[in-house]
Design an enzyme around this catalytic site. Structure first.
Site, PDB file in Angstrom:
ATOM      1  N   GLU A  95      -0.259 -15.818  -6.607  1.00 57.23           N
ATOM      2  CA  GLU A  95      -0.067 -15.333  -5.234  1.00 57.23           C
ATOM      3  C   GLU A  95       0.566 -16.395  -4.345  1.00 57.23           C
ATOM      4  O   GLU A  95       0.185 -16.575  -3.189  1.00 57.23           O
ATOM      5  CB  GLU A  95      -1.399 -14.854  -4.645  1.00 57.23           C
ATOM      6  CG  GLU A  95      -2.007 -13.681  -5.401  1.00 57.23           C
ATOM      7  CD  GLU A  95      -3.270 -13.152  -4.763  1.00 57.23           C
ATOM      8  OE1 GLU A  95      -3.428 -11.922  -4.715  1.00 57.23           O
ATOM      9  OE2 GLU A  95      -4.100 -13.966  -4.318  1.00 57.23           O
ATOM     10  N   ASP A 134      -8.415  -6.723 -10.420  1.00 61.77           N
ATOM     11  CA  ASP A 134      -8.837  -7.419  -9.195  1.00 61.77           C
ATOM     12  C   ASP A 134     -10.038  -6.751  -8.536  1.00 61.77           C
ATOM     13  O   ASP A 134      -9.885  -6.054  -7.537  1.00 61.77           O
ATOM     14  CB  ASP A 134      -7.671  -7.469  -8.211  1.00 61.77           C
ATOM     15  CG  ASP A 134      -7.967  -8.319  -6.974  1.00 61.77           C
ATOM     16  OD1 ASP A 134      -8.953  -9.074  -6.988  1.00 61.77           O
ATOM     17  OD2 ASP A 134      -7.202  -8.234  -6.001  1.00 61.77           O
ATOM     18  N   GLU A 149     -14.748  -6.247  -1.325  1.00 57.43           N
ATOM     19  CA  GLU A 149     -13.372  -6.123  -0.859  1.00 57.43           C
ATOM     20  C   GLU A 149     -12.790  -4.743  -1.112  1.00 57.43           C
ATOM     21  O   GLU A 149     -11.996  -4.238  -0.321  1.00 57.43           O
ATOM     22  CB  GLU A 149     -12.528  -7.195  -1.542  1.00 57.43           C
ATOM     23  CG  GLU A 149     -11.053  -7.176  -1.205  1.00 57.43           C
ATOM     24  CD  GLU A 149     -10.286  -8.255  -1.948  1.00 57.43           C
ATOM     25  OE1 GLU A 149      -9.045  -8.231  -1.892  1.00 57.43           O
ATOM     26  OE2 GLU A 149     -10.924  -9.122  -2.586  1.00 57.43           O
TER      27      GLU A 149
END
Length: 705
Positions: free
Chosen positions: A296, A369, A397
């Site tokens: 990332e 993820d 998340e």
């Protein structure tokens, strides 16, 4: 200071705001036999033994409404705590049994002949863990304390929280307010909640903490911040908690002014060696570094044509003389066009056996993820000569943040008990990462923290249970998570049998409900752009990487839906050992909970129950909404049992969850219906929204931070 904290921690507010975590219920179960101690003996002295003394005195005083005596010699009714170096204890126990407990295990025994309870271990931190276990059992299963001898050792050497806290006080993917470290107030002022944090972690066996975000600012290694870290480490040390730091791989170039950060550059190696020596001079028990590299946009060794092993080993060599470790994250993916789920395996499997022994590769539970449900990452079991650290996300998340009730014990256990078949049947993720099968020299497990400055620590009262169950499973991954839920409820709320039975059932069903109304049957990554909160399966950002968009994952079209990872697709199934490879490869054998993870199937595909795939999706989404509706109704029946403030707080959250579960159901079904061209079964609730209306909804991230 520590003594004052322990006193204040036991003061119950007039209405419970959740700040006392699982120390809130200070009553004892009245329906069970309990041996009442009247005195304690703690002959050894240290800051940790001072904690033990104060914890026992104040707990027993409150539990039994008494003045517990602190004595020099044991009498009838005493609790005696100390290491086996103590002569009194060494004569009562089998020393070989205690030796096998290692540095962190403990031994608890009630001796009827003398009416004395002993808590002993090889070390003071073992005694601390034994003390917390004694107090937990006193509150949840007191009969155990006089029915049997208790010996425990942790499954993992290191049980670590990863904080994604930034130096400006924000918390990435945190939904409970700002960072408890309050970096801007250090070193002049220490947030007193850090003591409460230390106590809570020690009570569930967590013994390490990474203070800062994996997207690390190089400034954390400046002397200004290292002095702040030193103060935090000093507070945590008596609780047996070591401090770790996330580091930016480009720190030598950014902080040291070097021309590059190439791990094979002697000047870079020298810079890290000097910086490491500086850290250990300030913090002698410093744990080591956590590194996110070449992921990332973060810098890493691949920027210089080097491998992950070359980058990690360079850092490990600087830490080795001090007993430190490197936790190198395997969360890597690039816009290569290949299946994102395969990329970590593809990069790291060829490096198996090339890492130094003090390098631990930290791997997320699933290959993508932190989705509501994923199969386990195929790296578990495939890397037989490298220590792997399971990384679990405690903060939710992708599961509704702190707004949605989702007990993650079921997710954690499902992952840890998944059979990899790496060394035959029974090679569970837990067994191949806790040293049971591969005999790693050091083992660890990590959880991404959900802790912030909110009064209830975690953004919602029930999210405290996810912090709690992570610690308990990190200590023993074989614990039944329903019993952990019941244990947490008793300590946090009350002993009412109906309450514990009904709400533990809600907790056990809650994560599956979220899966159903968000991503059933193996669907994944349908969340909104950037914030990852609400449903946006239609998202299309011009110029964005395909693997950042939901369409990359669901691949809905007029034919069907799902990501083909079979042997005729991306062949991600080849990364799993047999018989999983063949099972996942065949839609008739693949568990339906992973069906659309591994297969792109027609809308009319026949499911095991005879329904079409489209109808089954409709039923799953509706079931998720109905489950939340049932949770809400169950909670409403507890209004006379739970204190007013927490009852209202949870009620408000469940109202939000029901509203948003409907949002999820309608958004996904109406969008996918544009491809399936099939009707929603008439026996199910019809959508209450219009698709175009839902596409206009904008999530306000500020509201949740």
């Amino acid at each position: 200071m520590l003594i004052l904290f322990v006193f204040s921690a036991f003061a119950q507010p007039s209405d419970n705001d959740g700040s006392d975590l699982w120390f809130s219920n200070l009553n004892l179960p009245t329906h069970q036999s309990i041996i009442q101690p009247v005195s304690i003996v703690v002959p050894e002295q240290s800051p940790t033994f001072e904690l033990i003394t104060n914890e026992l005195l104040q707990s027993l005083n409150v539990f039994f409404d008494q003045e517990t005596n602190l004595e020099n010699e044991p009498n009838a009714g005493s609790i005696y705590v100390g290491t086996v170096n103590n002569q009194f204890l060494s004569e009562l126990v089998d020393l070989y049994t205690i030796k096998k407990l290692g540095q962190q295990g403990f031994y608890i025994q009630y001796i009827p002949a003398t009416d004395i309870t002993i808590i002993t271990a090889n070390t003071e931190v073992g005694c601390l863990y034994g003390t917390y276990e004694y107090l937990r059992l006193l509150r949840t299963a007191p009969e155990t304390l006089f029915n049997k001898t208790i010996t425990e050792t942790p499954a993992y050497d290191l049980r670590i929280l990863n904080h994604w806290d930034n130096l400006d006080g924000t918390v990435e993917r945190g939904y409970a307010g700002r960072s408890i470290w309050k970096w801007d107030e250090l070193p002049e002022n220490m947030n007193p909640r850090i003591l409460g944090y230390a106590r809570a972690n020690a009570s569930i066996g967590i013994n390490g903490t990474v203070l800062n975000n994996v997207n690390a600012s190089p400034d954390i290694l400046n002397d200004e911040y290292l002095q702040k870290v030193r103060l935090i480490a000093n507070v945590l040390r008596p609780y047996g908690i070591r401090v770790f730091l996330s580091v930016n791989f480009s720190s030598p170039k950014i902080l040291g002014g070097l021309s590059d950060s190439d791990p094979l550059n002697p000047e870079v190696v020298k810079w890290w060696a000097e910086k490491t020596k500086e850290i250990y001079k300030i913090i002698p028990d410093f744990g080591g570094f956590l590194v996110k590299a070449n992921s990332e946009g973060q810098p890493g060794p691949q920027d210089y044509g080097r491998t992950h092993a070359e980058g990690a080993n360079m850092l490990a060599e600087t830490l080795s003389p001090f007993g430190g470790i490197v936790m190198w994250r395997a969360f890597v993916y690039n816009p290569s066009g290949d299946d994102r789920a395969k990329q970590a395996y593809n990069e790291f499997k060829p490096l198996d056996g090339k890492f130094r022994r003090n390098v631990l590769i930290q791997v997320k539970n699933g290959p993508v993820d932190f989705q509501p449900r994923e199969p386990f990452s195929p790296m578990f079991g495939a890397m037989k000569h490298t220590t792997l650290v399971p990384e679990l996300q405690i903060t939710k998340e992708y599961l509704g943040f702190s707004d949605h009730l989702a007990y993650l014990g079921t997710l954690f256990s499902e992952f840890l008990q998944s059979d990899t078949y790496a060394e035959g049947r029974g090679s569970t993720v837990a067994k191949i990462t806790d040293g049971d099968i591969f005999n790693d020299s050091i083992t660890a497990i990590a959880g991404v923290s959900n802790i912030g400055q909110d009064i209830n620590w975690c953004g919602s009262n029930f999210d405290q249970a996810n912090w709690y169950v992570f610690g308990r499973l990190a200590w023993n991954p074989d614990l039944p998570v329903k019993e952990v839920a019941r244990e947490w409820l008793r300590q946090t709320f009350c002993y009412d049998i109906n309450f514990v039975d009904e709400i533990s059932r809600v907790m056990m069903e809650s994560r599956e409900a979220v899966v159903n109304y968000m991503t059933p049957l193996g669907l994944h990554h349908l969340m909104g752009w950037s914030h990852h909160y609400g449903p946006e399966p239609w998202t299309d950002i011009p110029g964005a990487r395909p693997d950042w968009l939901p369409k990359y994952y669901h691949k809905a079209d007029s034919y069907g839906i799902g990501f083909d990872r079979s042997s005729t697709g991306s062949n991600a199934v080849a990364q799993y050992a047999e018989p999983l490879r063949s099972m996942f490869n065949d839609p008739q054998l693949c568990p339906e909970k992973y069906l659309l993870w591994f297969h792109h199937l027609p809308w009319d595909y026949t499911m095991n129950n005879g329904r079409s795939l489209w109808n089954e999706l409709c039923y799953k989404y509706s079931e998720g909404v109905n489950e939340v509706r049932r949770f809400r109704e169950t909670w409403q029946q507890m209004d006379q049992i739970v204190d007013d403030q927490r009852f209202k707080d949870v009620s408000d959250k469940l109202d939000i969850q029901l509203k948003e579960a409907i949002w999820w159901r309608d958004a996904c079904l109406l969008y996918f219906q544009t491809f399936s061209q099939r009707a929603i079964p008439p026996e199910l609730d019809a959508p209450v929204h219009k698709l175009e209306e839902l596409k206009q909804l904008k999530f306000d991230l500020k509201y949740h931070n």
